[in-house]
Design an enzyme around this catalytic site. Structure first.
Site, PDB file in Angstrom:
ATOM      1  N   ALA A   1       4.135   4.251  -7.106  1.00 31.30           N
ATOM      2  CA  ALA A   1       3.938   5.474  -5.991  1.00 31.30           C
ATOM      3  C   ALA A   1       2.935   5.262  -6.567  1.00 31.30           C
ATOM      4  O   ALA A   1       2.214   6.018  -7.576  1.00 31.30           O
ATOM      5  CB  ALA A   1       4.541   5.668  -6.647  1.00 31.30           C
TER       6      ALA A   1
ATOM      7  N   MET B   1      -4.044  15.615  -7.146  1.00 29.45           N
ATOM      8  CA  MET B   1      -4.493  15.406  -5.517  1.00 29.45           C
ATOM      9  C   MET B   1      -3.377  16.207  -4.653  1.00 29.45           C
ATOM     10  O   MET B   1      -4.142  16.069  -4.168  1.00 29.45           O
ATOM     11  CB  MET B   1      -3.469  13.721  -5.975  1.00 29.45           C
ATOM     12  CG  MET B   1      -4.667  12.758  -6.903  1.00 29.45           C
ATOM     13  SD  MET B   1      -6.827  12.174  -5.955  1.00 29.45           S
ATOM     14  CE  MET B   1      -5.985  12.437  -4.554  1.00 29.45           C
TER      15      MET B   1
ATOM     16  N   ASN C   1      10.639  12.626  -5.600  1.00 28.12           N
ATOM     17  CA  ASN C   1       9.141  12.590  -6.669  1.00 28.12           C
ATOM     18  C   ASN C   1       9.899  14.088  -7.097  1.00 28.12           C
ATOM     19  O   ASN C   1       9.333  14.918  -5.956  1.00 28.12           O
ATOM     20  CB  ASN C   1       7.925  12.479  -6.124  1.00 28.12           C
ATOM     21  CG  ASN C   1       6.937  12.936  -6.855  1.00 28.12           C
ATOM     22  OD1 ASN C   1       7.354  13.507  -7.334  1.00 28.12           O
ATOM     23  ND2 ASN C   1       5.868  11.849  -6.763  1.00 28.12           N
TER      24      ASN C   1
ATOM     25  N   SER D   1       5.980  15.111 -10.205  1.00 23.00           N
ATOM     26  CA  SER D   1       4.733  15.799  -9.831  1.00 23.00           C
ATOM     27  C   SER D   1       3.895  17.420 -10.130  1.00 23.00           C
ATOM     28  O   SER D   1       4.720  18.168 -10.267  1.00 23.00           O
ATOM     29  CB  SER D   1       3.857  15.567  -8.333  1.00 23.00           C
ATOM     30  OG  SER D   1       2.801  15.653  -8.525  1.00 23.00           O
TER      31      SER D   1
ATOM     32  N   LYS E   1      12.578  10.712  -9.574  1.00 17.84           N
ATOM     33  CA  LYS E   1      11.010  10.256 -10.382  1.00 17.84           C
ATOM     34  C   LYS E   1      11.327  11.536 -11.350  1.00 17.84           C
ATOM     35  O   LYS E   1      10.714  12.044 -10.775  1.00 17.84           O
ATOM     36  CB  LYS E   1      10.195   9.852 -10.307  1.00 17.84           C
ATOM     37  CG  LYS E   1       9.034   9.403 -10.930  1.00 17.84           C
ATOM     38  CD  LYS E   1       8.328   9.022  -9.987  1.00 17.84           C
ATOM     39  CE  LYS E   1       6.624   8.494 -11.150  1.00 17.84           C
ATOM     40  NZ  LYS E   1       5.796   7.476 -10.025  1.00 17.84           N
TER      41      LYS E   1
ATOM     42  N   THR F   1       3.583  11.190 -14.489  1.00 16.06           N
ATOM     43  CA  THR F   1       1.976  11.820 -15.404  1.00 16.06           C
ATOM     44  C   THR F   1       2.495  12.697 -16.041  1.00 16.06           C
ATOM     45  O   THR F   1       3.594  14.133 -15.619  1.00 16.06           O
ATOM     46  CB  THR F   1       0.940  12.563 -14.630  1.00 16.06           C
ATOM     47  OG1 THR F   1       1.156  12.864 -13.742  1.00 16.06           O
ATOM     48  CG2 THR F   1       0.815  11.242 -13.180  1.00 16.06           C
TER      49      THR F   1
ATOM     50  N   GLY G   1      -2.507   6.685 -17.593  1.00 16.24           N
ATOM     51  CA  GLY G   1      -2.712   5.336 -18.383  1.00 16.24           C
ATOM     52  C   GLY G   1      -2.153   5.039 -19.652  1.00 16.24           C
ATOM     53  O   GLY G   1      -0.657   6.121 -20.027  1.00 16.24           O
TER      54      GLY G   1
ATOM     55  N   TYR H   1      -0.151   1.376 -12.572  1.00 12.92           N
ATOM     56  CA  TYR H   1      -0.661   1.819 -11.334  1.00 12.92           C
ATOM     57  C   TYR H   1      -2.142   1.699 -12.252  1.00 12.92           C
ATOM     58  O   TYR H   1      -2.657   1.241 -11.698  1.00 12.92           O
ATOM     59  CB  TYR H   1      -0.081   3.356 -11.323  1.00 12.92           C
ATOM     60  CG  TYR H   1      -0.960   4.113 -10.543  1.00 12.92           C
ATOM     61  CD1 TYR H   1      -2.355   3.691 -10.287  1.00 12.92           C
ATOM     62  CD2 TYR H   1      -0.559   5.337  -9.205  1.00 12.92           C
ATOM     63  CE1 TYR H   1      -3.429   4.293  -8.843  1.00 12.92           C
ATOM     64  CE2 TYR H   1      -1.367   5.650  -8.694  1.00 12.92           C
ATOM     65  CZ  TYR H   1      -2.620   5.825  -8.886  1.00 12.92           C
ATOM     66  OH  TYR H   1      -3.349   6.678  -7.998  1.00 12.92           O
TER      67      TYR H   1
END
Length: 342
Positions: free
Chosen positions: A61, A112, A171, A174, A216, A246, A267, A317
């Protein structure tokens, strides 16, 4: 080909290139071009959550928040696609700039803030899509909804997306929505899970099918906190856990341009932390519910590492941003080479 495209896209701001990429992938899907330009991964079917996946490598997502390029992503060879995070009402998210590339570390930092066009827009896009594969829909709360009322937003979204989703992801991890991560702990988590489970049962009766629920979680919890979350998920009868979102940590990007920007880091730098969370969950869950692993997969071997750690499925992602569609096939091949899959 993707190497050239990336060079051009990376000359633009991260968010502009993101938006352009969604437009291009969506257009390629409508024209049927994406499947012609991308080598199809080998078939590696797996059954999880009562669903049949052509392969265990999915899109995480966040890349297609509004479901604007479902068909395009569906032609790239993903075993499943997850769209969102979507909220009940449209919201702009945090002020720009809010997305930062750290190419030296194959990393991204974002703050975001659940920018999206709202659940009704997303559902219109889902219903217009031709894609018939496994589709997850990731749901969240609006920024201006108090955390104490967060469950209301999740239930609104669950009600709306239930009939159109293969599975639904909740979620609660975040780092860019104030207070959201508090829903991962204690009574707040238990109350949320209980409300979701009750609504899931009611919706299953209404629609004649049971849509699995996944939660998540963040990679920044202690092992003890992760164990408590695992126990709560089992007790509440949840169907899956996605590990992870993240990280707020900055290990691996210290001193890099943009490395100190606020937001969640994804990442390569989150890989070890995410895989550790998968291992802890696998030990605590003992196979009682499946783990979907996300976080730091930038090579095929990293996907295999997640499966070996105890995951049933993986999602990519940031690695997709840096490596392109070739990473899908590379990940499928690496997982196929694992001894337990031979």
């Amino acid at each position: 080909m993707y190497t050239l495209a990336r060079q051009l896209l990376f000359k633009l701001s991260p968010e502009t290139s993101h938006e352009l990429s969604i437009d291009l992938i969506g257009a390629g899907g409508r024209l049927g071009l994406n499947r012609l330009l991308t080598p199809k991964p080998a078939s590696l079917p797996v059954s999880v959550l009562g669903l049949e996946f052509p392969n265990p490598v999915g899109l995480a997502a966040g890349l297609d928040k509004n479901g604007d390029a479902i068909d395009g992503f569906g032609q790239l060879g993903f075993g499943f696609i997850e769209i969102g995070t979507v909220t009940p009402r449209p919201q702009p998210g945090n002020p720009r700039p809010r997305l930062f590339r750290l190419p030296q570390a194959n990393a991204i930092i974002n703050r975001m803030g659940f920018n999206n066009h709202g659940v009704d827009h997303l559902l219109a896009r889902v219903r217009a899509a031709k894609y018939r594969g496994v589709l997850g829909i990731n749901i969240g709360k609006n920024f201006d909804t108090p955390v104490e009322r967060a469950v209301d937003d999740y239930l609104i979204c669950l009600d709306k997306v239930y009939a159109d989703a293969s599975y639904v992801t909740v979620n609660v991890s975040s780092p860019n929505t104030p207070g959201l991560r508090s829903l991962q702990f204690g009574d707040s988590l238990k109350q949320l899970l209980e409300a979701l489970r009750q609504r899931q049962e009611a919706l299953a009766l209404r629609h004649g099918r049971r849509v699995p629920l996944a939660i998540k979680i963040a990679p920044d919890m202690t092992d003890e906190e992760t164990a408590l979350v695992a126990a709560a998920l089992v007790e509440a009868g949840m169907d899956a856990v996605i590990a992870t979102n993240t990280t707020l940590g900055r290990e691996g990007v210290e001193g890099l341009p943009h490395g100190d920007e606020a937001g969640g880091l994804s990442g390569a730098p989150v890989r070890e932390k995410s895989t550790h969370t998968v291992k802890v969950l696998a030990g605590e869950l003992g196979g009682r519910l499946p783990i979907i692993a996300a976080g730091g997969i930038t090579e095929g071997a990293h996907a295999a590492e997640k499966i070996a750690a105890g995951a049933s499925l993986v999602q990519i992602y940031s690695g997709f941003i840096y490596k392109g569609p070739a990473l899908i096939r590379e990940a499928v091949d690496a997982i196929a080479a694992l001894p337990r899959r031979n």
